[in-house]
Design a protein around this motif. Structure first.
Motif, short mmCIF file in Angstrom:
data_model
loop_
_atom_site.label_atom_id
_atom_site.label_comp_id
_atom_site.label_asym_id
_atom_site.label_seq_id
_atom_site.Cartn_x
_atom_site.Cartn_y
_atom_site.Cartn_z
N ARG A 1 22.69 52.36 15.16
CA ARG A 1 22.51 50.90 15.12
C ARG A 1 22.43 50.38 13.69
O ARG A 1 22.99 49.34 13.36
N ALA B 1 24.39 49.57 18.70
CA ALA B 1 24.15 50.93 19.20
C ALA B 1 25.42 51.43 19.88
O ALA B 1 26.22 50.64 20.40
N ASP C 1 26.88 49.86 23.26
CA ASP C 1 26.63 48.42 23.41
C ASP C 1 27.89 47.72 23.93
O ASP C 1 29.01 48.10 23.58
N GLU D 1 27.01 59.66 18.84
CA GLU D 1 25.62 59.75 19.29
C GLU D 1 25.13 61.20 19.32
O GLU D 1 24.00 61.49 18.91
#
Length: 191
Positions: A33, A39, A42, A145
């Motif tokens: 983010r 993020a 999103d 991620e």
């Protein structure tokens, strides 16, 4: 069908050309983010491969659990990166783990006892890629991620994984990723 030699060869490349790991604190690891302004996952946001590359370079500087390895050029000339993630003490011994993996893969002259001893000393090597089909965007996004979580997580499970495993995270299609993400993100405001 994908060759079984490819992950082994990638490990050999990673372990051969990998720079020495540096000791750093995970407190300074930048979350997605903060890097992207959104993020991962999103609505109305897709990080491009160019952004992934910049972010992985930052994580490489910030985390002692990660090193980046240049594994070649794409058809359009982009650098294709492999993020190698493991515990710092494992990254410091990558040459030894490469030797173990090579000996076990070839098995030349290995007795069953010697093979068991090498397997006990070695680490599991796990290849995780994403983004093969450019329009299937989740695989490429999850790599961002995943690398962040492994580079920064201090929970017991992440610590155990890093202690026991060497993770090779590779984007399978950087050119297609940028093509799709650039097109998707072309409008500042979603319609």
């Amino acid at each position: 069908m994908r060759s079984r030699a490819l992950p082994f060869m990638a490990l050999v490349a990673a372990l051969t050309f990998a720079p020495a790991p540096q000791s750093q604190s995970r407190a300074a690891v930048t979350p997605p983010r903060a890097a992207f302004g959104s993020a991962i996952g999103d609505d109305y946001f897709l990080a491009t491969y160019t952004q992934l590359e910049t972010y992985w370079k930052a994580l490489d500087r910030e985390s002692d659990r990660m090193m980046l390895v240049d594994i070649g050029r794409t058809e359009e000339g982009r650098t294709q990166w492999m993020a190698v993630l493991s515990a710092p003490e494992n990254l410091a011994r990558l040459d030894r783990y490469r030797e173990i993996a090579s000996r076990l893969a070839r098995a030349d002259g290995l007795t069953p006892d010697a093979a068991r001893a090498l397997a006990q000393e070695g680490k599991a090597v796990v290849w995780i890629d994403g983004g093969l089909h450019a329009s299937e965007v989740l695989g490429a996004q999850q790599l961002i991620e995943l690398v962040y979580q492994l580079a920064s997580g201090d929970d017991a499970e992440t610590t155990r994984i890093l202690r026991d495993v060497i993770v090779l995270a590779v984007h399978a299609n950087p050119d297609g990723h940028d093509l799709v993400a650039d097109w998707y993100m072309r409008a500042k405001e979603p319609r």
